[in-house]
Scaffold this motif. Structure first.
Motif, PDB file in Angstrom:
ATOM      1  N   VAL A   1      34.956  49.276  35.685  1.00  0.00           N
ATOM      2  CA  VAL A   1      36.283  48.821  35.686  1.00  0.00           C
ATOM      3  C   VAL A   1      37.202  49.833  34.907  1.00  0.00           C
ATOM      4  O   VAL A   1      36.722  50.277  33.933  1.00  0.00           O
ATOM      5  CB  VAL A   1      36.337  47.528  35.123  1.00  0.00           C
TER       6      VAL A   1
ATOM      7  N   CYS B   1      38.537  48.535  40.130  1.00  0.00           N
ATOM      8  CA  CYS B   1      37.134  48.362  39.837  1.00  0.00           C
ATOM      9  C   CYS B   1      36.345  49.284  40.865  1.00  0.00           C
ATOM     10  O   CYS B   1      37.032  49.278  42.045  1.00  0.00           O
ATOM     11  CB  CYS B   1      36.949  46.980  40.080  1.00  0.00           C
TER      12      CYS B   1
ATOM     13  N   ARG C   1      33.553  44.753  45.385  1.00  0.00           N
ATOM     14  CA  ARG C   1      34.668  45.226  44.652  1.00  0.00           C
ATOM     15  C   ARG C   1      35.959  44.274  44.649  1.00  0.00           C
ATOM     16  O   ARG C   1      36.521  43.580  43.775  1.00  0.00           O
ATOM     17  CB  ARG C   1      35.001  46.665  45.080  1.00  0.00           C
TER      18      ARG C   1
ATOM     19  N   VAL D   1      27.916  46.752  33.477  1.00  0.00           N
ATOM     20  CA  VAL D   1      29.291  47.326  33.549  1.00  0.00           C
ATOM     21  C   VAL D   1      29.703  48.314  32.831  1.00  0.00           C
ATOM     22  O   VAL D   1      29.336  48.522  31.747  1.00  0.00           O
ATOM     23  CB  VAL D   1      30.205  46.124  33.143  1.00  0.00           C
TER      24      VAL D   1
ATOM     25  N   VAL E   1      32.849  40.336  34.547  1.00  0.00           N
ATOM     26  CA  VAL E   1      32.306  41.033  35.441  1.00  0.00           C
ATOM     27  C   VAL E   1      30.868  40.990  35.342  1.00  0.00           C
ATOM     28  O   VAL E   1      30.129  40.859  36.184  1.00  0.00           O
ATOM     29  CB  VAL E   1      33.113  42.619  35.665  1.00  0.00           C
TER      30      VAL E   1
ATOM     31  N   ILE F   1      25.491  41.875  39.493  1.00  0.00           N
ATOM     32  CA  ILE F   1      26.193  42.977  38.528  1.00  0.00           C
ATOM     33  C   ILE F   1      24.950  43.503  37.754  1.00  0.00           C
ATOM     34  O   ILE F   1      24.314  42.502  36.804  1.00  0.00           O
ATOM     35  CB  ILE F   1      27.244  42.330  38.083  1.00  0.00           C
TER      36      ILE F   1
ATOM     37  N   LEU G   1      32.475  49.523  42.534  1.00  0.00           N
ATOM     38  CA  LEU G   1      30.744  48.977  42.380  1.00  0.00           C
ATOM     39  C   LEU G   1      29.715  49.937  43.119  1.00  0.00           C
ATOM     40  O   LEU G   1      30.112  50.212  44.451  1.00  0.00           O
ATOM     41  CB  LEU G   1      30.887  47.415  43.147  1.00  0.00           C
TER      42      LEU G   1
ATOM     43  N   ILE H   1      35.493  41.225  42.848  1.00  0.00           N
ATOM     44  CA  ILE H   1      35.478  41.200  41.435  1.00  0.00           C
ATOM     45  C   ILE H   1      37.024  41.111  40.956  1.00  0.00           C
ATOM     46  O   ILE H   1      37.496  40.597  40.109  1.00  0.00           O
ATOM     47  CB  ILE H   1      34.921  42.634  41.012  1.00  0.00           C
TER      48      ILE H   1
ATOM     49  N   ALA I   1      29.179  47.906  38.084  1.00  0.00           N
ATOM     50  CA  ALA I   1      30.422  47.840  38.295  1.00  0.00           C
ATOM     51  C   ALA I   1      31.042  48.710  37.236  1.00  0.00           C
ATOM     52  O   ALA I   1      30.813  48.760  35.996  1.00  0.00           O
ATOM     53  CB  ALA I   1      30.912  46.402  38.025  1.00  0.00           C
TER      54      ALA I   1
ATOM     55  N   VAL J   1      39.025  38.545  38.644  1.00  0.00           N
ATOM     56  CA  VAL J   1      39.887  39.046  37.287  1.00  0.00           C
ATOM     57  C   VAL J   1      41.361  38.581  37.509  1.00  0.00           C
ATOM     58  O   VAL J   1      41.912  37.811  36.717  1.00  0.00           O
ATOM     59  CB  VAL J   1      39.757  40.630  36.956  1.00  0.00           C
TER      60      VAL J   1
ATOM     61  N   ASN K   1      32.976  49.916  31.330  1.00  0.00           N
ATOM     62  CA  ASN K   1      34.373  49.357  31.080  1.00  0.00           C
ATOM     63  C   ASN K   1      34.992  50.611  30.566  1.00  0.00           C
ATOM     64  O   ASN K   1      35.061  50.944  29.317  1.00  0.00           O
ATOM     65  CB  ASN K   1      34.147  48.311  30.208  1.00  0.00           C
TER      66      ASN K   1
ATOM     67  N   GLN L   1      28.541  38.215  36.769  1.00  0.00           N
ATOM     68  CA  GLN L   1      28.560  37.865  38.267  1.00  0.00           C
ATOM     69  C   GLN L   1      27.342  38.151  38.968  1.00  0.00           C
ATOM     70  O   GLN L   1      26.762  39.144  38.146  1.00  0.00           O
ATOM     71  CB  GLN L   1      29.771  38.633  38.997  1.00  0.00           C
TER      72      GLN L   1
END
Lengths: 580, 418
Positions: free
Chosen positions: A33, A23, A3, A59, A50, A56, A25, A6, A31, A10, A61, A53
């Motif tokens: 966010v 964020c 976390r 995501v 993200v 991961i 995880l 990340i 992840a 950002v 979002n 990475q």
């Protein structure tokens, strides 16, 4: 990756200095966010950053862009109403979404002894993303090697010949020639070539400038070399979808149109139990989520949303058929200063199987999943990508513009798998380009997942003996010889009444499609099936006639015939009361 | 396949085609046919229930249908073959016509001469690049006219009209009379697109505002139209974002211009004129393909039905002359050039020699203005000068080469302020 790293990543990125990002995880690499950004572009960029990475998996979002509110719909009232309707049907498999994936999967599973219900919230299949793309059956050299996209793209492309043979939709394996004007262009094509070889794209090869000009004599100007991709094909995307769905329905699949999914019920052992729709409950043990741009919201209904979809709009322009494509293949020539956005997959210029030149689609990240506007920037974008290959093409020859939204996730790859949490729930999500090309392979992959899952439940799927993979080729009056046309009219005079003058579509063809396995009920649904209204006057002359035919054949009032969707009425009321 | 042999086939049974067929009979042609795709003759006149037709020709005010009927009665009495519900699919350069109808199947017409009179179609939202969403409730004025006048349905409750062409103006009044609301008419140009009498009789008499130099910049609504954004435009006719305002409405009527329907002409290999967007024609309204003539709004959008009928008659006389001696060589050809403040000219080609009678030349002005002179000149010599109190782009003008004048060089048409 954890976390903190990340958040650091950002936070250290200058682009996101003014953003407030939180964020979390999960142990399985998802992840999430949330927080606030200034622009929608930042929201999307953070999601992508993200997702790139290591470790991961995907995501979710939940970032908001300041000033952009997409109000979530409150469906509680609709859900309560649906529950009051009670259980309306039972099915072995429920497929959510009548786009290309849903229809392809429905048809693939129709060969088994199973009760299948295909749900579509619109008044017709193929009304969303499927209908609004450039119809490329991509070869597979543009997908990154090693991705699911690349694998299914190449496999799916190869399966199209059989689909075409069985289902009789317009299909043209024209091939593609990507031209390099400069050494820098050539380096990019060499990379595409290497990817194509890695992805096992058949027949892909680099050709000399001389050979390129021999292949396409209309090519003008200085050329360094070119990449020949023989396996690229073009289709009308909605025609493929409709053919699949018609064949599925002919083989017993139940299609429920105008039927939105509101919730999904699970049993005590976290297995799908019922789908709650606006038409009531459907009991089922297997649910396949092919909900396109809304697939993340369907996944959230079973509390297993591990990805977010961010709509990427693609605007398309269609040109008058009088402007003939100068090439045999789909030819792309880079503009002098072409700016490539690495995430966007916009198209340049191409042509349809019916012979219209087509520009686009553009690729524009938009916050609203329903944003299907066409703006000047969409058309400018399409022009910037490919007009160089069509030097004489005038904007005034554009006859239609439309757009769709790609259902992209932040990994920018397909998600096709049984849910890790919910038994019986299969995601077919993040299907953006080359989803149309990959569709046959996607359907086969899902077929295997369902088969294995059923076998694991000691309830193996058995093949039917009466499955018929063939769909008859519809009459296309305009493509017949004069003698054939004459014979046809003598057999059935309706083929002699031309309804759409621009595309030369007869009433007979419209009646045929109204009597097909899936009755079109809107003007646009008729248009997608027979092309009436697709020409240069865009239905100015034929729309009243199509309304008349639909009203007559469906036993409805003229005022009940919509242009499309569920509420897009054409006529408000009769101008005089009866009897006056 | 049915085969028919004709002296003259007229494609299109609207005002140009009907006048052409009648004149062809008067000229003594025997086997004349009118081929019409609709169920009846008359063309788009049949949906024009408003009056104002026939003032020039019949000296009285008629509706479009009445004007058409006067010709139709004569056609039906005059030994002319009428082929309705018959859609021409193809015209070949060697004067064969391939057509389809439900009651006769495919027909091949072998023609000694052909007059093309297919008229025009309306421009759509795509051709003028109105951006935004794509809901229902966006219709061209002619389609609205068909729904209201022919089918008896109202396509909305509150309308915004884009374009002040005549059809848009007439539909503004029609919609008011039918009980609809018309919020206003918006025109991208600095001057109206329709005839002055229509501005007065269709807008001013009904208190419908006309907004010049203003356009619809956005269309709103997912399924049905919910509203439009309108904005003033700059010198380049681009919307000025700051001036944008939202108007709720459920119908957008587009009266944004007409385009000649040249598809059959192109298929026959006929040359298209880039200024008129119709077939290039000579003083007989002959096209670039021998024996094929063109008339009416197919040649250029004339606006006035009297002109449309007149060109049909000119083409028919030309066709009759052609049939007397199809192999006859033309005298030397000269161009009709567009000079100062002229956007198009019809015909585009004239021939060397003495004009036996007055030769009409149609032209359109680029910029409107009061007190102008229409000048037709040849090799620096003024052949005719006609004064106009006011000239405006919507109104097709007519200049002439007077009878007896010798044409021995290109002609030049100019419109000069006085």
């Amino acid at each position: 990756m954890d976390r903190e790293s990340i958040l650091k990543l950002v936070g250290n990125d200058g682009r996101f200095a003014a953003c407030q990002v939180e964020c979390s995880l999960s142990p399985d690499g998802i992840a999430t966010v949330w927080g606030a950004a200034d622009t929608w572009r930042q929201v999307v960029d953070i999601g992508h950053l993200v997702a790139r990475q290591p470790d991961i998996v995907n995501v979710v979002n939940r970032l908001r862009a300041r000033g952009i509110e997409i109000a979530p719909q409150d469906k509680s009232g609709a859900i309560a109403a649906a529950r009051r309707l009670g259980v309306r049907a039972e099915a072995d498999i429920v497929i959510i979404g009548g786009g290309i994936c849903g229809c392809a999967i429905a048809r693939a599973l129709a060969r088994y002894q199973a009760r299948i219900i295909l749900l579509e919230k619109n008044s017709d299949i193929s009304e969303e993303t499927t209908k609004a793309n450039n119809g490329y059956i991509h070869a597979g050299h543009r997908a990154a090697p090693g991705t699911l996209k690349a694998k299914l793209n190449v496999e799916g492309n190869a399966m199209y010949d059989q689909w075409h043979e069985e289902l009789n939709f317009p299909f043209l394996r024209c091939g593609q020639l990507n031209v390099a004007r400069t050494e820098k262009d050539m380096r990019a094509l060499e990379k595409n070539h290497a990817d194509g070889i890695a992805n096992k794209v058949p027949g892909i090869r680099l050709v000399s400038a001389q050979e390129a000009k021999e292949l396409e004599p209309a090519l003008e100007g200085e050329i360094v070399g070119a990449l020949l991709v023989p396996s690229l094909a073009v289709v009308e995307p909605y025609s493929v979808c409709i053919a699949l769905a018609e064949n599925a329905v002919s083989n017993g699949v139940d299609l429920w149109l105008n039927c939105e999914v509101l919730a999904i019920d699970l049993d005590s052992s976290s297995r799908t139990e019922a789908v709650v729709t606006e038409k009531g409950l459907i009991k089922t043990g297997w649910v396949i989520n092919c909900a396109g741009i809304y697939a993340d919201e369907i996944a959230a209904m079973v509390d297993d949303q591990f990805f977010s979809l961010h709509p990427r709009r693609g605007g398309i322009a269609i040109f008058d058929k009088q402007v003939k494509p100068p090439y045999k293949r789909s030819v792309s020539v880079p503009a002098p200063a072409e700016q490539k956005d690495e995430e966007s997959k916009g198209g340049g210029f191409s042509f349809t199987p019916d012979g219209n030149i087509l520009a686009g689609p553009s690729a524009l990240e938009v916050p609203d999943k329903e944003d299907k506007r066409v703006e000047a920037q969409d058309i400018d974008y399409a022009y910037s990508r490919g007009a160089a290959a069509y030097p004489g093409l005038r904007r005034q020859d554009i006859i239609a513009m439309y757009s769709g939204v790609r259902a992209a996730d932040y990994k920018e790859d397909f998600i096709i798998a049984m849910s890790g949490k919910i038994d019986g729930f299969i995601n077919v999500a993040g299907i953006q380009s080359p989803g149309l090309a990959a569709a046959p392979a996607i359907a086969r992959m899902v077929e295997v997942i369902v088969k294995e899952s059923r076998a694991g439940q000691n309830n193996p799927l058995r093949l039917r003996t009466d499955f018929n993979p063939h769909r008859e080729k519809p009459v296309e009056f305009r493509h017949l010889s004069l003698e054939e046309q004459d014979r046809l009219i003598r057999r059935n005079p309706a083929y002699g009444r031309i309804v759409c003058r621009c595309e030369q579509i007869s009433e007979g063809e419209i009646l045929d499609t109204i009597r097909s396995p899936i009755t079109p009920t809107t003007v646009d649904a008729v248009k997608r099936r027979v092309r009436a209204g697709m020409g240069r006057c865009q239905g100015g002359f034929c729309q009243p006639k199509v309304v008349e035919i639909l009203a007559r054949e469906l036993g409805r009032e003229w005022t009940e015939i919509n242009l499309k969707g569920r509420h897009a009425y054409i006529l408000a009321r009769k101008s005089r009361e009866e009897g006056l | 396949m049915r085969e028919v042999h004709l002296d003259l086939a007229v494609i299109g049974g609207g005002p140009a085609g009907l006048a052409a067929a009648l004149e062809a009979r008067r000229q003594g042609l025997e086997k004349v046919a009118v081929i019409e795709r609709d169920i009846e003759l008359g063309g788009i006149l049949q949906q024009c229930v408003h009056d104002g037709f026939g003032l020039h020709r019949f000296g009285r005010r008629m509706s479009g249908g009445q004007y058409a009927q006067a010709f139709i009665d004569e056609v039906e009495a005059g030994g002319i073959m009428t082929e309705c519900r018959t859609m021409v699919l193809r015209v070949s350069g060697d004067k064969k016509i391939y057509a389809v109808s439900s009651h006769k199947g495919m027909t091949l017409y072998h023609c000694r001469a052909i007059i093309l009179a297919m008229g025009c179609r309306e421009r759509t939202r795509n051709q003028i690049f109105i951006y935004g969403a794509r809901p229902s409730g966006v219709l061209t004025a002619g389609t609205v006219q068909r729904y209201i006048n022919m089918e008896g349905y109202l396509p909305g409750k509150k309308a915004v009209i884009l374009g002040s062409g005549d059809i848009g103006l007439i539909m503004a009044r029609r919609m008011i009379l039918e009980g609809m609301e018309v919020e206003g008419v918006y025109e991208v140009m600095a001057h109206p697109g329709g005839l002055t009498r229509n501005i007065v009789q269709c807008l001013e008499d009904y208190d419908i505002p006309l907004h010049l130099s203003t356009t619809v910049s956005q269309i709103h609504g997912q399924e049905r139209l919910e509203g439009v954004s309108v904005a003033r435009v700059d010198q380049q006719r681009r919307p000025v974002k700051e001036s944008e305002r939202y108007i709720p409405c459920d119908l957008l009527v587009l009266a944004v211009g007409l385009i000649p329907e040249t598809e059959l002409a192109r298929g026959a290999g006929i040359k298209i004129n880039p200024l008129s967007n119709g077939p290039e024609v000579d003083q007989d309204f002959a096209t670039s393909v021998p024996g094929i003539f063109a008339a009416g709004n197919l040649v250029a959008v004339f606006d006035l039905v009297d002109y449309v009928s007149a060109t049909g008659e000119t083409a028919a006389k030309g066709a009759a002359r052609y049939l007397e001696n199809p192999k006859a060589a033309h005298p030397r050809a000269y161009r009709v050039n567009t000079g100062e403040n002229v956007s198009l000219a019809v015909p585009q080609i004239v021939y060397e020699g003495q004009a036996a009678q007055d030769l009409s030349l149609f032209l359109r002005v680029k910029q409107p203005g009061p007190k102008a002179a229409l000048i037709c000149a040849c090799a620096g010599r003024e052949l005719s000068r006609k004064k106009e109190r006011f000239v405006a782009p919507p109104e097709m003008l007519a200049a002439k080469v007077p009878a007896g004048t010798f044409i021995g060089a290109d002609l030049l048409l100019e419109i000069k302020g006085e």
